[in-house]
Scaffold this active site. Structure first.
Site, PDB file in Angstrom:
ATOM      1  N   ASP A   1      41.674  52.293 125.475  1.00  0.00           N
ATOM      2  CA  ASP A   1      42.355  51.247 124.710  1.00  0.00           C
ATOM      3  C   ASP A   1      42.391  51.591 123.219  1.00  0.00           C
ATOM      4  O   ASP A   1      41.536  52.312 122.712  1.00  0.00           O
ATOM      5  CB  ASP A   1      41.588  49.918 124.822  1.00  0.00           C
ATOM      6  CG  ASP A   1      41.727  49.278 126.191  1.00  0.00           C
ATOM      7  OD1 ASP A   1      42.287  49.904 127.097  1.00  0.00           O
ATOM      8  OD2 ASP A   1      41.250  48.131 126.337  1.00  0.00           O
TER       9      ASP A   1
ATOM     10  N   HIS B   1      37.484  53.538 124.504  1.00  0.00           N
ATOM     11  CA  HIS B   1      38.359  53.328 123.340  1.00  0.00           C
ATOM     12  C   HIS B   1      38.629  54.652 122.621  1.00  0.00           C
ATOM     13  O   HIS B   1      37.687  55.346 122.232  1.00  0.00           O
ATOM     14  CB  HIS B   1      37.728  52.306 122.385  1.00  0.00           C
ATOM     15  CG  HIS B   1      37.661  50.933 122.978  1.00  0.00           C
ATOM     16  ND1 HIS B   1      36.675  50.567 123.867  1.00  0.00           N
ATOM     17  CD2 HIS B   1      38.492  49.861 122.856  1.00  0.00           C
ATOM     18  CE1 HIS B   1      36.892  49.304 124.254  1.00  0.00           C
ATOM     19  NE2 HIS B   1      37.985  48.865 123.656  1.00  0.00           N
TER      20      HIS B   1
HETATM   21 ZN    ZN Z   1      41.597  46.653 122.293  1.00  0.00          ZN
END
Ligand code: ZN
Length: 178
Positions: free
Chosen positions: A14, A157
Site C-alpha cells: 500500500d 507498505h
Molecule cells: Zn494506506
C-alpha cells in the site's frame, strides 16, 4: 500470489508508488518471479513513477486503487469519494489498459456511503505497523511471517523512505517459500 506447496497467500503493498521503495520491492519480486498487488495512492502516480508501474504490470502484478490523497474516506461526501476513486482509477488504467477491479480503503476505514459509491471490490488484509519507519527489519520479518497463513492477504507498505520493508521482504519471501 505465492504458492507454498499447495498453500497460497497474497502479498500486497500500500501507499506507493515511490521511486525508491517500490523499485526495491519490484527487484525482489522479479528475482523470485512472484507477483503482488500494489494498492496505489493516485497522487503518487506521476511521470517519475509510471515506469515502475509498467514494470510491475510486466511482472504480472495487479494495480489496485487506494484513493487519490489517502484521506479517511468516511469523512468525505459521496462526491468527494468519487473524485478520490475516479482520478486514481484513471491514472492506473492509463498504465494497465484495463478496468481497475480492487480497492483498499485508506486506514481500512469503511462506511455505507463508500460501499454504495465505490464500484470496486474492497480488499482487506493482515498487516503490522510496517509504515512506522522506526520499526526494525527484524520486527517486520517476524511480524509478517507470523501472520502468514493459507489463503491470507498480507499488507505491507512501499511508501517513500520505507526501505526497511524492502529489506524485510528480501528475508520474508524465502521463509514463506519453505
Ligand atoms: Zn494506506
Amino acid at each position: 500470489m505465492m504458492k507454498m506447496k499447495r498453500k497460497i497467500l497474497a502479498l500486497t503493498f500500500d501507499d506507493g508508488p515511490s521511486p525508491d521503495t517500490t523499485a526495491d520491492v519490484l527487484d525482489i519480486l522479479a528475482e523470485y518471479r512472484i507477483p503482488a498487488t500494489f494498492f496505489l495512492v493516485g497522487q503518487n502516480i506521476t511521470p517519475d513513477t509510471e515506469p515502475l508501474l509498467r514494470k510491475a504490470v510486466s511482472l504480472g502484478c495487479e494495480l489496485g486503487n487506494h484513493s487519490f490523497s489517502h484521506p479517511d474516506m468516511t469523512a468525505l461526501s459521496p462526491y468527494e469519494m468519487s473524485v478520490e476513486i475516479d482520478e486514481t482509477s484513471k491514472r492506473i488504467e492509463r498504465i494497465t489498459g484495463k478496468p481497475t477491479r480492487f480497492f483498499r480503503p485508506p486506514y481500512i476505514a469503511v462506511n455505507e456511503d463508500m460501499i454504495r459509491q465505490i464500484p470496486l471490490t474492497f480488499i482487506g488484509g493482515y498487516g503490522i505497523n510496517d509504515y512506522d519507519q522506526n520499526l526494525s527489519v527484524e520486527a517486520r520479518v517476524s511480524g509478517i511471517t507470523d501472520l502468514a497463513a493459507d489463503g491470507r492477504i498480507l499488507v505491507m507498505h512501499d511508501s517513500e523512505g520505507n526501505s526497511r520493508t524492502a529489506e524485510a521482504l528480501r528475508r520474508i519471501i524465502p521463509l514463506l517459500l519453505v
